[in-house]
Design a protein around this motif. Structure first.
Motif, PDB file in Angstrom:
ATOM      1  N   GLY B  55       0.735  -1.316  -0.061  1.00  0.00           N
ATOM      2  CA  GLY B  55      -0.091  -0.123   0.008  1.00  0.00           C
ATOM      3  C   GLY B  55       0.783   1.082   0.004  1.00  0.00           C
ATOM      4  O   GLY B  55       0.620   2.153  -0.629  1.00  0.00           O
ATOM      5  N   ALA B  56       2.177   1.185   0.860  1.00  0.00           N
ATOM      6  CA  ALA B  56       2.970   2.460   0.702  1.00  0.00           C
ATOM      7  C   ALA B  56       3.449   2.523  -0.749  1.00  0.00           C
ATOM      8  O   ALA B  56       3.474   3.860  -1.086  1.00  0.00           O
ATOM      9  N   GLY B  57       3.769   1.506  -1.464  1.00  0.00           N
ATOM     10  CA  GLY B  57       4.324   1.513  -2.726  1.00  0.00           C
ATOM     11  C   GLY B  57       2.989   2.175  -3.578  1.00  0.00           C
ATOM     12  O   GLY B  57       3.619   3.202  -4.594  1.00  0.00           O
ATOM     13  N   ILE B  58       2.180   1.868  -3.364  1.00  0.00           N
ATOM     14  CA  ILE B  58       0.979   2.441  -4.318  1.00  0.00           C
ATOM     15  C   ILE B  58       0.682   3.907  -3.974  1.00  0.00           C
ATOM     16  O   ILE B  58       0.568   4.913  -4.907  1.00  0.00           O
ATOM     17  N   TYR B  59       0.787   4.251  -2.946  1.00  0.00           N
ATOM     18  CA  TYR B  59       0.316   5.781  -2.638  1.00  0.00           C
ATOM     19  C   TYR B  59       1.708   6.548  -2.635  1.00  0.00           C
ATOM     20  O   TYR B  59       1.556   7.585  -3.148  1.00  0.00           O
ATOM     21  N   GLY B  60       2.810   5.885  -2.500  1.00  0.00           N
ATOM     22  CA  GLY B  60       4.021   6.802  -2.957  1.00  0.00           C
ATOM     23  C   GLY B  60       3.897   7.280  -4.206  1.00  0.00           C
ATOM     24  O   GLY B  60       4.284   8.212  -4.591  1.00  0.00           O
TER      25      GLY B  60
END
Lengths: 409, 310
Positions: B55-60
């Motif tokens: 999720g962090a990768g998606i939002y980053g």
């Protein structure tokens, strides 16, 4: 390798249905997971439309100048958007459906919107009214069929508040697109009258504890309380009012009109007495139509003898089918843009059991506005009475006058 | 050799089954399963909240596209970087072990979800809507390249001195420390590498999906699938997580299409049976005798036993 072989063998057997003298319509449904209770009634409505059309010998397809039967190709996405992504793609790349229909709600519609834009394939979006789907300018590949975009929902609420001379309004909303857009619309209206809400608070969509919030609202001494949430939020909020014996003179929540059976069961008919909600079909009964069944005929044929079990989502699924029917009946060619041109041709003229079907350039539904209903106690239960219309044409549906201030239940 | 085979099979995928969304999702699961392989297979830490890095990768990557208008390649890099930063922040969790570590990572991923879902600057309320930066074909090619590069990383982790240190820590951290292994640093590096892989997977997913709400990237079933795929194929191997993801995710798609009404039942039973009879994963069947399940050794012994003549 295994995936390729397995899936190609499978797709060969399925895609056979898309060829020949049929119009194939692809869709997804969720028979498990968090969206199942909403998705399945919607799917049943779409299936009913297919059955009706085929029983009548098919639907008229203008570019072919003849009637064609409809084949529904459907898969179960289990309420999972990631699964929905691959299955929407399956419908287009393997089954090669003529048009496709999104599953319930914005979360499961989001992947379909991307694929529709990317592959330039026409998507009929039943209930995914997320603003982001329609905010990037003209889009010919997405058409919202059954719900107006969120921001226009509160238009009649504003009119009702004004007619009751209510100035002190408390607004509680969940922080999601659907609810926030409504809250902002009401706030904007109040600002235009040089008024500010006496309470304006957003909470996470996961909020289920309203104990301190209800006390804070009470402390603001509002004349009307508007709570914009999803069903679980509405139920939790209304139960908090009930358990603390808190009374407000005007309370509106969005979902009791859409899911009356659920709200009767989880909140109780008595606690819902004199509160307000949106009057979706079948509360609002549009019988003067120029395509498909009127509401009364739909109720009689969809669930003979069990009309009280029919809900809005059944109607929405059927209405999406009618939009498809109208698009093909007025299509200029069998290309995706040709079919979309058919929708443009009927926009503003098509009258279905949900009212006037009208799209803007971005594909958002701007017709089918919802009046406001009050839940009037009746025996051990309550009846929906439409007390304020969203349009002049809806004045004919008004069958009650708002009781304000609401008597204590 | 495995790198070439995997690369060739994935490259041939579209000619066998032209559903690029499925194939790209499959490669994303391979990346996630390899992330689990590194952090669980080589260090023994089971990260139930691995989806948090995804999720962090998606939002980053998504926020970089929306606010800074970066291109697709930069978005992938920034997605990976965001996940690494998230991994640094939660790295004190490595002090925990066993179920405590698994649950703590789960809680951390949910905390991240609630932050993202309820902030307007992350579009948690209105949903994310990105421009389409790659065609489906280009994105698939990119994801296959990412898988091949990931396999290179896993081969290095398996065969290098660093990998040996990780396995020593997995067996007995105290003994490894006494033998001169810097336990904290080695574990942390593995943790960050796994997070970076999840970040790349997340960025690819964001570029593919382009319109989504926060609940989808942080769905816990993504963690579960990544763990199951890695375990089913066999952890501590290069090819195991690839085989696990390809076989199970293809079955997932096949059953979902052919028997949607019995989907959960069939898929659930399948996983139970496989875990019962293949606890070491599919690759254990071709491993050394000690790795193989007992029933498989019996079958092999019976077949290869010499004929006894009177």
């Amino acid at each position: 390798m295994a995936s390729g072989l397995a899936a190609s063998a499978l797709s060969a057997s399925l895609s056979a249905g898309a060829s020949g003298n049929v119009i194939s319509v692809g869709t997804l449904y969720a028979n498990t997971g968090s969206f199942a209770t909403s998705s399945m009634p919607e799917y049943a409505g779409l299936q009913f439309w297919v059955k009706q059309v085929n029983a009548a010998g098919g639907m008229y397809v203008a570019p072919l100048k003849k009637k064609e039967h409809v084949k529904l190709v459907s898969y179960n996405d289990q309420s999972d958007p990631a699964t929905a992504t691959t299955l929407y793609n399956q419908l287009l790349t393997q089954n090669k459906v003529n048009v496709f229909v999104a599953d319930f709600g914005s979360v499961l519609t989001a992947p379909a919107v991307t694929i529709a834009k990317d592959q330039k394939h026409l998507l009929f979006d039943i209930t995914g009214s997320g603003t982001s789907f329609f905010s990037s300018g003209p889009n010919p590949y997405v058409a919202l069929t059954s719900l107006p975009v969120s921001a226009v929902w509160p238009k009649p609420v504003v009119g009702l508040l004004s007619s009751l001379k209510i100035k002190r309004v408390a607004i509680l909303y969940c922080q999601n697109d659907f609810d926030q857009a409504q809250a902002a619309a009401i706030k904007g209206f109040l600002s235009s009258k040089h008024l500010q809400p006496v309470y304006f608070q957003g909470v996470p969509t996961t909020q289920t504890d309203y104990s301190t919030i209800v006390q804070a609202i009470k402390g603001s001494n509002p004349q009307a309380v508007l709570e914009f949430g999803y069903p679980n939020n509405d139920i939790a909020f209304l139960n908090q009012l009930k358990s603390t014996n808190t009374h407000f003179n005007f309370v509106l929540t969005p979902f009791p009109g859409q899911l009356p059976t659920l709200f009767r069961q989880d909140v109780g008919a008595k606690a819902l007495g004199w509160q307000y909600t949106y009057a979706v079909p079948p509360i609002m009964r549009v019988n003067k139509v120029n395509l498909g069944l009127g509401l009364n005929s739909f109720l009689a044929k969809f669930a003979p003898g069990k009309q009280s079990t029919v809900n809005f989502l059944n109607v929405a699924g059927y209405n999406a089918g009618l939009a498809i029917q109208a698009a093909f009946a007025h299509a200029t060619s069998m290309s995706q843009l040709g079919i979309r041109a058919g929708l443009t041709a009927v926009s503003g003229k098509l009258q279905t059991l949900e009212g006037t079907f009208a799209l803007n350039k971005a594909g958002a539904q701007v017709g089918e506005l919802l009046p406001v209903a009050q839940m009037v106690p009746h025996g051990a239960g309550f009846q929906f009475k439409i007390v304020y219309p969203a349009t002049n044409a809806q004045k004919a549906f008004v069958n009650g006058t708002p009781k304000y201030p609401a008597p204590k239940a | 050799m495995p790198l070439v085979v995997v690369g060739a099979v994935l490259a041939a995928g579209p000619s066998l089954y032209n559903n690029l969304a499925f194939l790209t999702t499959l490669t994303i699961y391979i990346l996630l399963a390899q992330g689990v392989n590194i952090v669980y297979g080589f260090t023994g830490y089971l990260p139930f909240g691995f989806v948090g890095f995804f999720g962090a990768g998606i939002y980053g990557s998504s926020l970089a596209i929306v606010y800074w208008h970066v291109g697709g390649y930069a978005a992938i890099g920034l997605g990976a970087l965001t996940s690494v930063v998230a991994a640094v922040i939660v790295s004190p969790l490595l002090r925990l072990s066993g179920a405590y570590f698994a649950l703590a990572t789960l809680a951390a991923s949910q905390a991240l979800y609630f932050i993202v879902a309820n902030e307007s600057w992350t579009f948690g309320e209105s949903g994310m809507s990105l421009p389409l930066l790659f065609s489906p074909t280009a994105l698939y090619v990119l994801s296959v390249v990412a898988v091949v590069l990931t396999l290179v990383v896993v081969v290095y982790v398996r065969d290098s001195h660093f990998g040996l240190s990780l396995r020593a820590i997995r067996s007995d951290a105290v003994s490894a420390a006494m033998a001169g292994v810097n336990v904290v640093r080695t574990r942390t590096i593995a943790w960050l590498v796994a997070a970076a892989l999840a970040g790349v997977a997340g960025a690819l997913w964001a570029l593919m999906t382009s319109a989504f709400y926060a609940e989808t990237p942080f769905d816990l079933t993504i963690s579960v699938y990544a763990i199951v795929f890695a375990l089913f194929g066999g952890v501590r191997t290069v090819i195991g997580p690839v085989v696990g993801a390809v076989v199970l995710y293809s079955l997932y798609q096949y059953i979902g299409i052919s028997n949607p009404q019995y989907f959960e039942l069939i898929y659930g039973l399948l996983i139970v049976v496989l875990v019962l009879f293949l606890p070491g994963g599919l690759t254990s069947l071709v491993g050394g005798r000690g790795d193989r399940p007992a029933w498989w050794n019996r079958v092999v012994r019976r077949r290869s036993a010499p004929e006894v003549t009177p």
